[in-house]
Design a protein around this motif. Sequence first.
Motif, PDB file in Angstrom:
ATOM      1  N   THR A 235       0.867  -1.169   0.000  1.00 34.45           N
ATOM      2  CA  THR A 235       0.000   0.000   0.000  1.00 34.45           C
ATOM      3  C   THR A 235       0.904   1.219   0.000  1.00 34.45           C
ATOM      4  O   THR A 235       2.080   1.134   0.365  1.00 34.45           O
ATOM      5  CB  THR A 235      -0.951   0.015   1.217  1.00 34.45           C
ATOM      6  OG1 THR A 235      -1.887   1.096   1.069  1.00 34.45           O
ATOM      7  CG2 THR A 235      -0.199   0.193   2.534  1.00 34.45           C
ATOM      8  N   GLY A 236       0.380   2.351  -0.453  1.00 32.03           N
ATOM      9  CA  GLY A 236       1.191   3.552  -0.527  1.00 32.03           C
ATOM     10  C   GLY A 236       0.347   4.752  -0.885  1.00 32.03           C
ATOM     11  O   GLY A 236      -0.858   4.642  -1.134  1.00 32.03           O
ATOM     12  N   ALA A 237       0.995   5.926  -0.891  1.00 37.30           N
ATOM     13  CA  ALA A 237       0.316   7.180  -1.209  1.00 37.30           C
ATOM     14  C   ALA A 237       1.151   7.946  -2.219  1.00 37.30           C
ATOM     15  O   ALA A 237       2.365   8.095  -2.045  1.00 37.30           O
ATOM     16  CB  ALA A 237       0.097   7.999   0.058  1.00 37.30           C
ATOM     17  N   TYR A 238       0.509   8.421  -3.265  1.00 34.21           N
ATOM     18  CA  TYR A 238       1.190   9.144  -4.332  1.00 34.21           C
ATOM     19  C   TYR A 238       1.556  10.556  -3.855  1.00 34.21           C
ATOM     20  O   TYR A 238       0.673  11.348  -3.522  1.00 34.21           O
ATOM     21  CB  TYR A 238       0.286   9.260  -5.554  1.00 34.21           C
ATOM     22  CG  TYR A 238       0.068   7.980  -6.319  1.00 34.21           C
ATOM     23  CD1 TYR A 238       0.669   7.776  -7.562  1.00 34.21           C
ATOM     24  CD2 TYR A 238      -0.763   6.972  -5.829  1.00 34.21           C
ATOM     25  CE1 TYR A 238       0.453   6.609  -8.291  1.00 34.21           C
ATOM     26  CE2 TYR A 238      -0.988   5.794  -6.552  1.00 34.21           C
ATOM     27  CZ  TYR A 238      -0.376   5.626  -7.775  1.00 34.21           C
ATOM     28  OH  TYR A 238      -0.579   4.471  -8.498  1.00 34.21           O
ATOM     29  N   PRO A 239       2.842  10.915  -3.841  1.00 33.88           N
ATOM     30  CA  PRO A 239       3.229  12.250  -3.379  1.00 33.88           C
ATOM     31  C   PRO A 239       2.919  13.349  -4.385  1.00 33.88           C
ATOM     32  O   PRO A 239       2.725  14.507  -4.006  1.00 33.88           O
ATOM     33  CB  PRO A 239       4.743  12.128  -3.146  1.00 33.88           C
ATOM     34  CG  PRO A 239       5.162  10.952  -3.930  1.00 33.88           C
ATOM     35  CD  PRO A 239       3.995  10.054  -4.091  1.00 33.88           C
ATOM     36  N   THR A 240       2.892  13.010  -5.662  1.00 30.40           N
ATOM     37  CA  THR A 240       2.596  13.978  -6.718  1.00 30.40           C
ATOM     38  C   THR A 240       1.674  13.327  -7.736  1.00 30.40           C
ATOM     39  O   THR A 240       1.487  12.107  -7.744  1.00 30.40           O
ATOM     40  CB  THR A 240       3.885  14.426  -7.432  1.00 30.40           C
ATOM     41  OG1 THR A 240       4.559  13.268  -7.951  1.00 30.40           O
ATOM     42  CG2 THR A 240       4.829  15.157  -6.484  1.00 30.40           C
ATOM     43  N   ALA A 241       1.097  14.145  -8.600  1.00 34.92           N
ATOM     44  CA  ALA A 241       0.269  13.609  -9.670  1.00 34.92           C
ATOM     45  C   ALA A 241       1.135  12.837 -10.649  1.00 34.92           C
ATOM     46  O   ALA A 241       2.231  13.277 -11.017  1.00 34.92           O
ATOM     47  CB  ALA A 241      -0.456  14.743 -10.386  1.00 34.92           C
ATOM     48  N   SER A 242       0.664  11.663 -11.061  1.00 35.22           N
ATOM     49  CA  SER A 242       1.429  10.845 -11.999  1.00 35.22           C
ATOM     50  C   SER A 242       0.520   9.764 -12.564  1.00 35.22           C
ATOM     51  O   SER A 242      -0.561   9.498 -12.017  1.00 35.22           O
ATOM     52  CB  SER A 242       2.618  10.193 -11.288  1.00 35.22           C
ATOM     53  OG  SER A 242       2.172   9.218 -10.373  1.00 35.22           O
ATOM     54  N   PRO A 243       0.931   9.106 -13.638  1.00 35.34           N
ATOM     55  CA  PRO A 243       0.203   7.915 -14.075  1.00 35.34           C
ATOM     56  C   PRO A 243       0.331   6.834 -13.007  1.00 35.34           C
ATOM     57  O   PRO A 243       1.277   6.827 -12.221  1.00 35.34           O
ATOM     58  CB  PRO A 243       0.926   7.515 -15.367  1.00 35.34           C
ATOM     59  CG  PRO A 243       1.670   8.732 -15.798  1.00 35.34           C
ATOM     60  CD  PRO A 243       2.035   9.460 -14.537  1.00 35.34           C
TER      61      PRO A 243
END
Length: 202
Positions: free
Chosen positions: A159-167
């Motif tokens: 599991t994780g969290a996207y730090p910036t917008a990305s595909p």
Amino acid sequence: MRLRRCGADAMLVEVDSLDEVQAVRTALADADLPGLVELVPAARTVLASFSPGSGGLARLRPLLDTVDLSQRTASAPREVVLPVHYDGPDLELVAQTAGTDVAGVIELHTGAEYKVAFCGFAPGFGYMVGLPGALQQPRLDNPRKRVPPGSVGIAGEFTGAYPTASPGGWRLLGHTDATLFDSRREPAALLAPGDVVRFEAV
């Protein structure tokens, strides 16, 4: 354990599991190797980089011969709580795959304790292990072209969290308002390998 030279001043240590990655990283970090610039753990490797002419690389192989790959870190890990709004577009899909409902997904995800195994993909993105079995689900068949910053997702054992917008192709459970990466902050990344993380529904 397999060793691969990476240029003149770095070595890639290949092992067979995340636990062994942690054992190698801990041993090298505690050894006070001369000229050690950076340790970069990943899913099955640890990259050790040294300053040119420091002599640290020559001391690496003998040290690795003494590493017990079954050892666990004895130091107290740093604990991080990430508040999450569970409003992700894949909640229903995850619930259906897990054989539960949305409330059950939230209970499973917030009820576990996670450890940041390594960071990668994007600055500040921590791959966390400890995901309950029912939530260990495959990536989406068709990745999204844009995942908003702060999105919290699951993929495989992580599991994780996207730090910036990305595909991205992870199944999204919600989002956090925490700043996961800020180049003006020290340290810039909120999460680091070895951190213990809990998710808290808000």
